[in-house]
Design a protein around this motif. Structure first.
Motif, PDB file in Angstrom:
ATOM      1  N   TYR A   1       0.857  -1.148   0.144  1.00 51.13           N
ATOM      2  CA  TYR A   1      -0.072   0.086  -0.054  1.00 51.13           C
ATOM      3  C   TYR A   1       0.836   1.257  -0.127  1.00 51.13           C
ATOM      4  O   TYR A   1       0.589   2.162  -0.680  1.00 51.13           O
ATOM      5  CB  TYR A   1      -0.830   0.111   1.143  1.00 51.13           C
ATOM      6  CG  TYR A   1      -2.192   0.839   1.142  1.00 51.13           C
ATOM      7  CD1 TYR A   1      -3.355   0.071   0.854  1.00 51.13           C
ATOM      8  CD2 TYR A   1      -2.406   2.040   1.218  1.00 51.13           C
ATOM      9  CE1 TYR A   1      -4.498   0.570   0.700  1.00 51.13           C
ATOM     10  CE2 TYR A   1      -3.714   2.833   0.991  1.00 51.13           C
ATOM     11  CZ  TYR A   1      -4.600   1.911   0.632  1.00 51.13           C
ATOM     12  OH  TYR A   1      -5.954   2.726   0.586  1.00 51.13           O
ATOM     13  N   THR A   2       1.952   1.205   0.807  1.00 51.46           N
ATOM     14  CA  THR A   2       2.917   2.369   0.911  1.00 51.46           C
ATOM     15  C   THR A   2       3.536   2.514  -0.312  1.00 51.46           C
ATOM     16  O   THR A   2       3.778   3.603  -0.778  1.00 51.46           O
ATOM     17  CB  THR A   2       3.835   2.268   1.976  1.00 51.46           C
ATOM     18  OG1 THR A   2       2.875   2.252   3.219  1.00 51.46           O
ATOM     19  CG2 THR A   2       4.693   3.342   1.986  1.00 51.46           C
ATOM     20  N   ALA A   3       4.121   1.415  -1.023  1.00 46.66           N
ATOM     21  CA  ALA A   3       4.692   1.433  -2.297  1.00 46.66           C
ATOM     22  C   ALA A   3       3.675   1.986  -3.461  1.00 46.66           C
ATOM     23  O   ALA A   3       4.165   3.048  -4.136  1.00 46.66           O
ATOM     24  CB  ALA A   3       5.346   0.293  -2.808  1.00 46.66           C
ATOM     25  N   VAL A   4       2.518   1.756  -3.382  1.00 38.91           N
ATOM     26  CA  VAL A   4       1.463   2.259  -4.395  1.00 38.91           C
ATOM     27  C   VAL A   4       0.747   3.460  -4.096  1.00 38.91           C
ATOM     28  O   VAL A   4       0.864   4.427  -5.076  1.00 38.91           O
ATOM     29  CB  VAL A   4       0.378   1.126  -4.726  1.00 38.91           C
ATOM     30  CG1 VAL A   4      -0.810   1.788  -5.560  1.00 38.91           C
ATOM     31  CG2 VAL A   4       1.044  -0.180  -4.999  1.00 38.91           C
ATOM     32  N   HIS A   5       0.600   3.716  -3.196  1.00 32.75           N
ATOM     33  CA  HIS A   5      -0.276   5.212  -2.606  1.00 32.75           C
ATOM     34  C   HIS A   5       0.426   6.170  -1.737  1.00 32.75           C
ATOM     35  O   HIS A   5       0.121   7.204  -1.551  1.00 32.75           O
ATOM     36  CB  HIS A   5      -1.510   4.684  -2.129  1.00 32.75           C
ATOM     37  CG  HIS A   5      -2.407   3.895  -2.971  1.00 32.75           C
ATOM     38  ND1 HIS A   5      -2.763   4.675  -4.528  1.00 32.75           N
ATOM     39  CD2 HIS A   5      -3.096   2.612  -2.830  1.00 32.75           C
ATOM     40  CE1 HIS A   5      -3.731   3.614  -5.061  1.00 32.75           C
ATOM     41  NE2 HIS A   5      -3.717   2.595  -4.053  1.00 32.75           N
ATOM     42  N   GLY A   6       1.657   5.691  -1.043  1.00 31.93           N
ATOM     43  CA  GLY A   6       2.008   6.479   0.129  1.00 31.93           C
ATOM     44  C   GLY A   6       1.389   6.166   1.376  1.00 31.93           C
ATOM     45  O   GLY A   6       0.474   5.476   1.491  1.00 31.93           O
ATOM     46  N   GLN A   7       1.976   6.929   2.325  1.00 30.06           N
ATOM     47  CA  GLN A   7       1.399   7.059   3.703  1.00 30.06           C
ATOM     48  C   GLN A   7       0.340   8.235   3.963  1.00 30.06           C
ATOM     49  O   GLN A   7       0.648   9.084   3.488  1.00 30.06           O
ATOM     50  CB  GLN A   7       2.585   7.157   4.815  1.00 30.06           C
ATOM     51  CG  GLN A   7       3.445   5.863   4.491  1.00 30.06           C
ATOM     52  CD  GLN A   7       4.541   5.922   5.710  1.00 30.06           C
ATOM     53  OE1 GLN A   7       5.054   6.919   6.084  1.00 30.06           O
ATOM     54  NE2 GLN A   7       5.071   4.798   6.097  1.00 30.06           N
ATOM     55  N   LYS A   8      -0.430   7.595   4.925  1.00 27.64           N
ATOM     56  CA  LYS A   8      -1.568   8.805   5.146  1.00 27.64           C
ATOM     57  C   LYS A   8      -0.916   9.707   5.914  1.00 27.64           C
ATOM     58  O   LYS A   8       0.121   9.425   6.697  1.00 27.64           O
ATOM     59  CB  LYS A   8      -2.524   7.959   6.016  1.00 27.64           C
ATOM     60  CG  LYS A   8      -3.787   8.976   6.466  1.00 27.64           C
ATOM     61  CD  LYS A   8      -4.819   7.930   7.347  1.00 27.64           C
ATOM     62  CE  LYS A   8      -5.917   8.649   7.549  1.00 27.64           C
ATOM     63  NZ  LYS A   8      -6.973   7.608   8.328  1.00 27.64           N
ATOM     64  N   ALA A   9      -1.341  10.989   5.822  1.00 27.20           N
ATOM     65  CA  ALA A   9      -0.817  12.373   6.457  1.00 27.20           C
ATOM     66  C   ALA A   9      -1.107  11.983   8.008  1.00 27.20           C
ATOM     67  O   ALA A   9      -1.938  11.423   8.357  1.00 27.20           O
ATOM     68  CB  ALA A   9      -1.699  13.323   6.113  1.00 27.20           C
ATOM     69  N   PRO A  10       0.062  12.181   8.923  1.00 23.46           N
ATOM     70  CA  PRO A  10       0.094  12.024  10.126  1.00 23.46           C
ATOM     71  C   PRO A  10      -1.154  12.982  10.737  1.00 23.46           C
ATOM     72  O   PRO A  10      -1.412  13.937  10.587  1.00 23.46           O
ATOM     73  CB  PRO A  10       1.414  12.317  10.577  1.00 23.46           C
ATOM     74  CG  PRO A  10       2.262  12.063   9.467  1.00 23.46           C
ATOM     75  CD  PRO A  10       1.295  12.921   8.363  1.00 23.46           C
ATOM     76  N   ARG A  11      -1.734  12.174  11.918  1.00 21.97           N
ATOM     77  CA  ARG A  11      -2.546  12.785  12.700  1.00 21.97           C
ATOM     78  C   ARG A  11      -1.877  13.098  14.009  1.00 21.97           C
ATOM     79  O   ARG A  11      -1.123  12.447  14.447  1.00 21.97           O
ATOM     80  CB  ARG A  11      -3.886  11.858  13.059  1.00 21.97           C
ATOM     81  CG  ARG A  11      -5.159  12.221  12.264  1.00 21.97           C
ATOM     82  CD  ARG A  11      -4.860  11.904  10.476  1.00 21.97           C
ATOM     83  NE  ARG A  11      -5.841  12.138   9.671  1.00 21.97           N
ATOM     84  CZ  ARG A  11      -5.813  11.967   8.457  1.00 21.97           C
ATOM     85  NH1 ARG A  11      -4.572  11.937   7.536  1.00 21.97           N
ATOM     86  NH2 ARG A  11      -6.990  12.134   7.727  1.00 21.97           N
ATOM     87  N   PRO A  12      -2.704  14.313  14.575  1.00 24.57           N
ATOM     88  CA  PRO A  12      -2.082  14.574  15.899  1.00 24.57           C
ATOM     89  C   PRO A  12      -2.444  13.614  17.062  1.00 24.57           C
ATOM     90  O   PRO A  12      -3.267  12.950  16.802  1.00 24.57           O
ATOM     91  CB  PRO A  12      -2.891  15.985  16.225  1.00 24.57           C
ATOM     92  CG  PRO A  12      -3.393  16.456  14.916  1.00 24.57           C
ATOM     93  CD  PRO A  12      -3.442  15.132  14.303  1.00 24.57           C
TER      94      PRO A  12
END
Length: 267
Positions: A256-267
């Motif tokens: 998933y990270t390779a294809v779409h990247g990582q979700k924006a960090p949440r506080p």
């Protein structure tokens, strides 16, 4: 006309409505509306929503749960949480049609924030059915099945893995059913959104989600079908859960990270 969950303009169509609620669940929905209104006055509650199988019209009496989201005018407090839990417990006790009631609490500012635009905002606009109050969906954009949407909805799977592994090792057998349901549903949703832009559509159906994934990842197809089966019929078998948590999940997180990247960090 809706095709693959998209409207005629190619945007994700809202998947549920009160008109689709099965007759057996009508009294449950009516009682939920009444109990929420009694527990939360308009100064606290902006709006309330249904989501899941009941507003989609696919709920099974005695098997399906009731899923609710409450949008508050302020950040949820412990008192708000206690009130929501009391509403959920009362509905669960009163209606054998539902097997559990879950109530999510968020404040309006969070639901409409830029950070949540392609996660909670999309969830409200596309997966939630208005039950009480003014629909926040009218204030949110329309959504296409893009890589950005995939990233922001499920691009944080890796964060769940340590907790799942710990629970698999330490939870009593009586709690494994709950773990298996949560893990398997998350994996099927993530597997589907991994391929969602290529599939070019949206579905919440577990079987359809697993099969859409299987087309693009045939080597992992049987594991994803297993996840879909466990999501429908939870298990307490640790060996089955180990396949999902220790093999499928880490591979899926990395892909998933390779294809779409990582979700924006949440506080």
């Amino acid at each position: 006309m809706i095709s693959r969950g998209l409207d005629e303009d190619g945007y994700i169509a809202r998947e549920g409505s009160l008109e689709r609620v099965p007759p057996e669940f009508g009294p449950v929905v009516d009682a939920a509306r009444e109990r929420i209104a009694a527990a939360f006055d308009p100064a606290r509650l902006h709006s309330a929503y249904l989501y899941g199988s009941i507003p989609r019209g696919t709920a099974v009496p005695g098997v399906s749960d009731l899923d609710l989201l409450l949008a508050l005018r302020h950040e949820p407090t412990p008192e708000d949480r206690a009130g929501a839990d009391a509403v959920g417990a009362a509905l669960d006790a009163a209606f054998p049609q539902v097997d559990g009631v879950g109530v999510l609490l968020f404040d309006v500012d969070t639901l409409l924030s830029e950070l949540e635009r392609h996660d909670l905002g999309w969830f409200v606009a596309c997966l939630c059915t208005p039950l009480l109050g003014e629909d926040l969906g009218a204030l949110l954009p329309r959504y296409r099945p893009t890589s950005l949407l995939a990233r922001e909805t499920n691009g944080d799977l890796a964060l769940a893995l340590p907790r799942w592994r710990e629970r698999l090792a330490t939870d009593a057998e009586s709690r494994l059913t709950m773990l298996s349901r949560a893990v398997s549903r998350r994996l099927v949703r993530t597997g589907f959104t991994l391929v969602m832009p290529r599939w070019n559509g949206w579905t919440s159906d577990l079987t359809a989600s697993a099969e859409a994934f299987a087309v693009h990842y045939p080597g992992r197809a049987e594991q994803m079908r297993l996840a879909a089966a466990v999501a429908r019929t939870p298990t307490t078998d640790r060996a089955t859960l180990a396949v999902l948590i220790d093999d499928l999940a880490p591979w899926l997180a990395a892909e998933y990270t390779a294809v779409h990247g990582q979700k924006a960090p949440r506080p």
